[in-house]
Design a protein around this motif. Structure first.
Motif, PDB file in Angstrom:
ATOM      1  N   LEU A 119       0.835  -1.197   0.000  1.00  0.00           N
ATOM      2  CA  LEU A 119       0.000   0.000   0.000  1.00  0.00           C
ATOM      3  C   LEU A 119       0.877   1.258   0.000  1.00  0.00           C
ATOM      4  O   LEU A 119       0.682   2.179  -0.799  1.00  0.00           O
ATOM      5  N   ALA A 120       1.861   1.258   0.898  1.00  0.00           N
ATOM      6  CA  ALA A 120       2.772   2.404   0.965  1.00  0.00           C
ATOM      7  C   ALA A 120       3.523   2.565  -0.355  1.00  0.00           C
ATOM      8  O   ALA A 120       3.731   3.671  -0.844  1.00  0.00           O
ATOM      9  N   LEU A 121       3.889   1.412  -0.908  1.00  0.00           N
ATOM     10  CA  LEU A 121       4.652   1.414  -2.161  1.00  0.00           C
ATOM     11  C   LEU A 121       3.815   2.025  -3.290  1.00  0.00           C
ATOM     12  O   LEU A 121       4.304   2.830  -4.081  1.00  0.00           O
ATOM     13  N   ALA A 122       2.548   1.614  -3.333  1.00  0.00           N
ATOM     14  CA  ALA A 122       1.650   2.132  -4.365  1.00  0.00           C
ATOM     15  C   ALA A 122       1.557   3.650  -4.243  1.00  0.00           C
ATOM     16  O   ALA A 122       1.621   4.374  -5.239  1.00  0.00           O
ATOM     17  N   GLU A 123       1.455   4.113  -3.006  1.00  0.00           N
ATOM     18  CA  GLU A 123       1.352   5.550  -2.792  1.00  0.00           C
ATOM     19  C   GLU A 123       2.617   6.268  -3.274  1.00  0.00           C
ATOM     20  O   GLU A 123       2.553   7.283  -3.955  1.00  0.00           O
ATOM     21  N   GLN A 124       3.758   5.711  -2.885  1.00  0.00           N
ATOM     22  CA  GLN A 124       5.028   6.328  -3.284  1.00  0.00           C
ATOM     23  C   GLN A 124       5.142   6.393  -4.803  1.00  0.00           C
ATOM     24  O   GLN A 124       5.585   7.383  -5.361  1.00  0.00           O
ATOM     25  N   TYR A 125       4.719   5.312  -5.417  1.00  0.00           N
ATOM     26  CA  TYR A 125       4.833   5.260  -6.873  1.00  0.00           C
ATOM     27  C   TYR A 125       3.924   6.306  -7.518  1.00  0.00           C
ATOM     28  O   TYR A 125       4.323   6.998  -8.461  1.00  0.00           O
ATOM     29  N   LEU A 126       2.703   6.431  -6.978  1.00  0.00           N
ATOM     30  CA  LEU A 126       1.770   7.405  -7.549  1.00  0.00           C
ATOM     31  C   LEU A 126       2.311   8.824  -7.368  1.00  0.00           C
ATOM     32  O   LEU A 126       2.171   9.665  -8.262  1.00  0.00           O
ATOM     33  N   ILE A 127       2.964   9.056  -6.228  1.00  0.00           N
ATOM     34  CA  ILE A 127       3.574  10.370  -6.016  1.00  0.00           C
ATOM     35  C   ILE A 127       4.680  10.595  -7.053  1.00  0.00           C
ATOM     36  O   ILE A 127       4.797  11.671  -7.643  1.00  0.00           O
ATOM     37  N   PHE A 128       5.443   9.548  -7.264  1.00  0.00           N
ATOM     38  CA  PHE A 128       6.544   9.631  -8.234  1.00  0.00           C
ATOM     39  C   PHE A 128       6.026  10.003  -9.627  1.00  0.00           C
ATOM     40  O   PHE A 128       6.552  10.885 -10.298  1.00  0.00           O
ATOM     41  N   VAL A 129       4.932   9.354 -10.017  1.00  0.00           N
ATOM     42  CA  VAL A 129       4.372   9.621 -11.348  1.00  0.00           C
ATOM     43  C   VAL A 129       3.812  11.044 -11.413  1.00  0.00           C
ATOM     44  O   VAL A 129       4.020  11.766 -12.398  1.00  0.00           O
ATOM     45  N   GLU A 130       3.114  11.456 -10.325  1.00  0.00           N
ATOM     46  CA  GLU A 130       2.576  12.820 -10.286  1.00  0.00           C
ATOM     47  C   GLU A 130       3.699  13.843 -10.408  1.00  0.00           C
ATOM     48  O   GLU A 130       3.603  14.830 -11.134  1.00  0.00           O
ATOM     49  N   GLU A 131       4.760  13.570  -9.660  1.00  0.00           N
ATOM     50  CA  GLU A 131       5.900  14.487  -9.632  1.00  0.00           C
ATOM     51  C   GLU A 131       6.529  14.595 -11.035  1.00  0.00           C
ATOM     52  O   GLU A 131       6.864  15.677 -11.494  1.00  0.00           O
ATOM     53  N   ALA A 132       6.628  13.460 -11.663  1.00  0.00           N
ATOM     54  CA  ALA A 132       7.208  13.459 -13.012  1.00  0.00           C
ATOM     55  C   ALA A 132       6.317  14.272 -13.949  1.00  0.00           C
ATOM     56  O   ALA A 132       6.808  15.039 -14.782  1.00  0.00           O
ATOM     57  N   LYS A 133       5.005  14.115 -13.779  1.00  0.00           N
ATOM     58  CA  LYS A 133       4.076  14.860 -14.630  1.00  0.00           C
ATOM     59  C   LYS A 133       4.212  16.350 -14.383  1.00  0.00           C
ATOM     60  O   LYS A 133       4.225  17.157 -15.304  1.00  0.00           O
ATOM     61  N   ARG A 134       4.311  16.716 -13.075  1.00  0.00           N
ATOM     62  CA  ARG A 134       4.397  18.117 -12.719  1.00  0.00           C
ATOM     63  C   ARG A 134       5.661  18.734 -13.332  1.00  0.00           C
ATOM     64  O   ARG A 134       5.641  19.865 -13.798  1.00  0.00           O
TER      65      ARG A 134
END
Lengths: 210, 261, 210
Positions: free
Chosen positions: B52-67
């Motif tokens: 669960l934590a990993l999924a969250e981290q990954y989603l943050i990573f993708v958001e950050e890359a998009k930003r």
């Protein structure tokens, strides 16, 4: 001079047994006989190559391999009395010609296949020599006659062929698409390939060997 | 509040990880590689990693890359969508009517994939750390086979065979380009015909009337003849020998001989 | 059959010590590993190459040169601990990319393995050149087709690979037992993948033949 001696004694030379191993490995791997100096230069500081060679020579006495002195150099040589074993047939590996490869591939994929069918698929007449040679190699043999007018002979691949190519059955031959997907085949013929082929078809008769 | 504190450190870790990753997205071998690195920030055995934590981290990573407008390959976005789905499955109570695999099953498989990839990485490193031929141990430097008899052995491997077969097969796919010409009424033909007809076209007449009879029925032939007749008419207008008109879009095109000149 | 036996007994095999010398000479002279069959074909009739190899291996234990088994073949190689002496013989070992390293490890540990399985483990598609290059290096080759729907081609490692990394058999790969025990070499399909796979199998079927 005295300084030097002191320095040497700081790095103790490996025991003689170890030195012997080192010389053994060096002479085995060397592409040419080695002089005493060359050996010593490769050994750790303080080694006595001469002494090591002496021990090594004794160890190999009467073995299938002997330590030989050749002028100022040293090398391993197989024992002279075993020279007869070395008289090997020199195998010359030749690649099959393009015509032979193609014919073989067609037999493998389309077997049982008649000569006329091979020619139709290749779009070129198949020279007598090509099929003869594949038969001689033991990769292709005659199959049943086809139940069509004229009852032409067919060709099929042999067990020797399957063994050589590591296949259990002819159905194990990979599909073209599969190999292409694996990146093992070019997608497109090289530019000009069509022209080349037309030209090649003419002298296909006797290009069994490349 | 220890919970808050945990959450904060988790968030901090995630932020740090995301920043570290975004700098260098090029260096990654796909989303699984990113997930593996992120899982290391949890500092636990891969078997106990919190998906669960990993999924969250990954989603943050993708958001950050998009930003940061960093171009992410489609694989990364597919993984993000899948992890978002997994996250919702893990958070919501299981729906008994749902037939698919449970969130736990999916999470366990992802953990297994990560552990397996990690294991293969380590195996590759151990393999490369072994003594290697030509670097640590060596073959005989001087071969001693004296040639006496020459034997020819023919060599062909499966790849040769396949390539030969592919060559024959692709030959069929690459026939020289030739156009199917029998349904084409050429511009030259049309011009020739129009030049013969315009003398009599004193009244306005519809374009279709100028088509040769034989070309009016088959739709393919009619299309070709219409196009070339129209082009020929334009050519004649340009030369000042014809007039052409159309009242509105898609209305019939009419033409006649240009009288004055 | 009886005729054959009589013939054999006419030529008595040399004593084992002599056979050992012969095998020693043969293997010493050759850079490429030799199979048991190749060795036996070169020895006089009635020799027991297997037995001779056993003796020979013992004799070279702890020496500067070692008898190594590589799959079904045998060769002498220098002892790995003496590599530091061999700067001159060292050939530049091409460093593989990370992708190639991983792909190689996956083929070695999971063999026979399909391209799809490699991709599933790495989580990325295998680039065109990677498998190609490993095949060109002679470390990877095509294996048998998998007996699963679609019968995809598989990849396996070669004898050249074993020789390069000093492995007797693939079972000697570092840590392979532990990995297997931990279930990390299992081919575990993702949950809920059964339906997808069945659909894929149908697609694959079409790809088999062109």
């Amino acid at each position: 001079m005295i300084e030097e001696e002191k320095l040497e004694s700081l790095f103790e030379a490996p025991p003689m047994g170890e030195q012997e191993r080192m010389v053994e490995a060096l002479l085995f791997a060397s592409a040419a006989p080695m002089s005493l100096m060359e050996i010593e230069n490769r050994l750790p500081h303080g080694c006595d190559a001469k002494e090591a060679l002496l021990h090594l020579g004794k160890r190999y006495e009467g073995r299938g391999v002997a330590l030989r002195r050749i002028g100022d150099t040293w090398a391993f040589r197989t024992a002279a009395d075993l020279g007869f074993l070395m008289q090997k047939e020199q195998v010359e590996v030749r690649r099959l010609s393009r015509a032979a490869n193609e014919t073989l591939a067609i037999v493998a994929y389309h077997q049982p296949v008649t000569r006329a069918e091979i020619e139709e698929i290749r779009g070129v007449s198949v020279s007598r020599g090509t099929l003869d040679m594949l038969i001689e190699l033991g990769w292709v043999k005659l199959g049943r006659r086809k139940m069509t007018p004229g009852r032409p002979v067919t060709f099929i691949v042999t067990q020797v062929f399957l063994d050589h190519f590591g296949l259990e059955t002819p159905a194990d031959l990979p599909g073209i698409k599969e190999l292409r997907a694996a990146g093992l085949l070019d997608n497109r013929p090289p530019p000009g390939a069509l022209l080349d082929e037309a030209a090649e078809a003419v002298d296909d008769q006797d290009d069994m060997f490349e | 509040m220890p919970d808050d504190f945990m959450q904060e450190t988790n968030e901090l870790n995630a932020r740090l990880a995301a920043e570290a990753l975004v700098v260098d997205v090029e260096g990654f071998e796909g989303p699984l590689d990113v997930l593996l690195l992120l899982s290391r920030t949890q500092k636990v055995d891969l078997r106990q990693v919190s998906i669960l934590a990993l999924a969250e981290q990954y989603l943050i990573f993708v958001e950050e890359a998009k930003r940061l407008r960093i171009e992410l390959a489609a694989d990364y976005l597919v993984m993000a969508a899948w992890l978002a789905f997994l996250k919702s499955r893990l958070l919501l109570p299981p729906d008994p009517k749902d037939e698919g695999p449970s969130g736990e099953e999916l999470a366990a498989h992802l953990a297994f994939q990560l552990e397996r990839l990690e294991a293969m990485r380590k195996a590759a490193a151990r393999l490369m750390g072994r003594d290697q031929l030509g670097r640590d141990f060596f073959v005989r430097g001087q071969e001693e086979i004296y040639a006496r008899k020459r034997v020819v052995r023919f060599e062909a491997n499966l790849l040769d065979l396949m390539q030969a077969y592919a060559r024959i097969k692709t030959k069929d796919d690459f026939e020289p380009l030739s156009l199917q010409r029998d349904a084409v009424f050429t511009m030259e033909q049309a011009l020739e015909r129009m030049k013969g007809l315009i003398g009599e076209a004193i009244e306005w007449g519809e374009l279709m009337q100028f088509l040769p009879d034989a070309w009016r029925h088959d739709p393919k032939m009619r299309r070709s003849a219409t196009a070339s007749t129209f082009a020929a008419a334009l050519e004649l207008v340009k030369e000042g020998r014809m007039e052409i008109r159309q009242y509105q879009s898609f209305a019939p095109i009419e033409m006649r001989l240009k009288v004055d000149a």
